[in-house]
Design an enzyme around this catalytic site. Sequence first.
Site, PDB file in Angstrom:
ATOM      1  N   GLU A   1       6.951 -21.927   7.373  1.00  0.00           N
ATOM      2  CA  GLU A   1       7.378 -21.138   8.524  1.00  0.00           C
ATOM      3  C   GLU A   1       8.355 -21.877   9.421  1.00  0.00           C
ATOM      4  OE1 GLU A   1       4.255 -21.653  12.110  1.00  0.00           O
ATOM      5  OE2 GLU A   1       3.404 -20.701  10.343  1.00  0.00           O
TER       6      GLU A   1
ATOM      7  N   GLU B   1       0.806  -1.219   0.000  1.00  0.00           N
ATOM      8  CA  GLU B   1       0.000   0.000   0.000  1.00  0.00           C
ATOM      9  C   GLU B   1       0.841   1.271   0.000  1.00  0.00           C
ATOM     10  OE1 GLU B   1      -3.111   0.327  -0.359  1.00  0.00           O
ATOM     11  OE2 GLU B   1      -3.931  -1.670   0.009  1.00  0.00           O
TER      12      GLU B   1
END
Length: 314
Positions: A129, A98
């Site tokens: 992960e 953004e």
Amino acid sequence: MSDETPERSEGLDELAGLDELATEAVDDRGLMLDELTVADLVELMNDRDATIAGAVRTALPTITAAIAATVERMREGGRLIYAGAGTSGRLGVLDASEVPPTFGTAGDVVVGLIAGGPRAIVSSVESAEDSAQTGAADVDGLGVGPLDTVVGIASSGRTPYVLGAVARAAEAGALTVGLSCNLDTPLSAATDHGIEIPVGPEIVAGSTRLGAGTATKMVLNMFSTVSMVQLGKTYQTLMVDVRATNAKLVRRAVRIVTLATGVDDDTARQTLDAADWHAKLAIAMISTGLDADEARRALDAAGGRLRAVIEERG
């Protein structure tokens, strides 16, 4: 000797410690979510969310110190890099993505790393992960150096991918920040600034996309927005570095220029045309009387800080 690979062993170590984590605890064993009405569930979640801002507030001194240190490096050309897995990784990628349309930056100023790579943004790659080595390799792939800041994001505070990323970033001389939603975490111990947001148990036990996710997004909003403000990407409350690349942003650029200068829409549009539709440059031109090239040079000399140009020449 264990038959597990190093990566798998790290993941099992984290799994073994889940019972110790507040974010994995069961808040109310007598609460039967599946027996509640929609109205009751909505109210319950809203009440829960109302506590998150207070939890974030407890960490404001640490957040402030981490952002201030980040801005110092970014002023010298450093980057802000998020590294996370699962929901934490997706939130980092979201926040990073953004920044260019909001503040007119290049795509490599704020970067999001997620365990499992781009595919993990839309599809679950949960095993990714478990590897600290992969986190380190992803940091290496960006060529992280002393001017950069790497923010490791892990609700548990012990995700191997994230620990590997911040460890390698520290070796490279980067500033390291740990953002977690538990207390006294390995991530905090491994970083220069350990931000811990004690959100407590989730309504759906262990679903850290809920309260922990909300807290994480709030802190990441602070990191990206405060950094950009400090770097001169705003004037007053206006996103003056926005680039008018579609119809909506064209209207926004015109409004930004009129609000900042008081001129009418036609004048704003004419000046924006001369400024290649860069709102900051158009405001500088109107406020100082300089032409586009002169105003651009003045902004460059002021490090992009519009207020400095207006106060000196307006």
